[in-house]
Design an enzyme around this catalytic site. Structure first.
Site, PDB file in Angstrom:
ATOM      1  N   ASP A 129      84.559  36.320  51.437  1.00  0.00           N
ATOM      2  CA  ASP A 129      84.214  35.009  50.992  1.00  0.00           C
ATOM      3  C   ASP A 129      84.685  34.679  49.746  1.00  0.00           C
ATOM      4  O   ASP A 129      84.967  35.730  48.760  1.00  0.00           O
ATOM      5  CB  ASP A 129      83.043  34.437  51.366  1.00  0.00           C
TER       6      ASP A 129
HETATM    7  N1  URA Z   1      79.616  39.851  53.601  1.00  0.00           N
HETATM    8  C1  URA Z   1      79.549  38.738  53.044  1.00  0.00           C
HETATM    9  O1  URA Z   1      78.451  38.279  52.805  1.00  0.00           O
HETATM   10  N2  URA Z   1      80.628  38.291  52.358  1.00  0.00           N
HETATM   11  C2  URA Z   1      81.860  38.965  52.527  1.00  0.00           C
HETATM   12  O2  URA Z   1      83.108  38.375  52.025  1.00  0.00           O
HETATM   13  C3  URA Z   1      81.851  40.007  53.165  1.00  0.00           C
HETATM   14  C4  URA Z   1      80.757  40.415  53.716  1.00  0.00           C
END
Ligand code: URA
Length: 244
Positions: free
Chosen positions: A104
């Site tokens: 993310d």
């Molecule tokens: N878990 C998350 O919360 N975000 C990511 O980008 C990957 C794993």
């Protein structure tokens, strides 16, 4: 040699095979000038002219596998509608690459990009259970009970996470901060953040340190390098061109 249209598109780095199926159904793909909306149709790249969103798909046989140390503030979507910075902007190669899975926008760390659709399909398939290790900084002190909850599996939304490995890296009583290394095999959307929210801890920073044993420890943030053949194979994958 004939092959399925969605597989061919994925192999040219357009997107994952599943996403290419969606593009076909949405009418974004033409074969010899005609929109082809049927899945499973076979094409011969040597004689058929394939277009995606009006552009000819060029035959691309050289497979490329890249490890990026993603900075925060970049999105892993390939088509970005909101003018946000994309991870692909960080890779100055004249090849269409797609990220293997997601990270993310506010998460940094290890991200693999490739033009090999088979590799994306392989790595992101839940049955292959590739291990990912995250370093997470949390507000507050994580108790032994909370650690155990994360390890055993915790209910987030409508599912319970699979067992995870959790290591406490640092507890700072004075600053009221905990730092953990969490290793998971799944890849649910924002999973680590949701796991931490489920123990009522605020995530201050999230970084993916490793994909299996492939680490970004020696890679400066925002930079990339090619994966070695050994690393690609350590993920359990044999590139198609080597299988022939
Ligand atoms: N878990 C998350 O919360 N975000 C990511 O980008 C990957 C794993």
């Amino acid at each position: 040699m004939e092959e399925r249209l969605q597989k061919y598109l994925a192999n040219q780095g357009i997107a994952s095979r599943r996403k290419c199926e969606e593009y076909i159904l949405q009418g974004k793909v033409k074969v010899n000038g005609n929109v082809q909306k049927t899945l499973g149709v076979k094409i011969n790249p040597e004689v058929d002219n394939i277009e995606f969103e009006g552009k000819q798909v060029m035959a691309n046989t050289q497979k490329v596998y890249i490890l990026l140390n993603k900075p925060i503030g970049y999105v892993t979507t390939v088509k970005e509608q909101f003018h946000r910075d994309k991870v692909t902007d960080l890779i100055n190669l004249p090849i269409k690459l797609v990220p293997v899975g997601r990270l993310d926008m506010y998460t940094s760390g290890a991200l693999i990009l490739t033009n090999d659709g088979d590799f994306v399909y392989y790595i992101t398939h839940p049955k292959h259970e590739v291990e990912k290790t995250y370093t997470v900084t949390l507000k507050g002190i994580v108790t032994a009970e909370e650690k155990e909850k994360l390890e055993k599996g915790i209910k987030i939304e409508d599912y319970t996470t699979k067992p995870a490995q959790v290591k406490i890296l640092k507890i700072d009583e004075e600053k009221q901060i905990s730092r953990l290394a969490i290793t998971i095999h799944e890849g649910k959307n924002r999973q680590v953040r949701k796991m931490c929210e489920a123990i009522h801890k605020k995530v201050l920073a999230l970084h993916r340190a490793k994909i299996q044993n492939i680490s970004v420890k020696n890679l400066k943030i925002g930079t990339w390098r090619y994966l070695t053949q050994k690393e690609i194979q350590s993920l359990g994958y044999t590139p198609l061109q080597d299988k022939k």
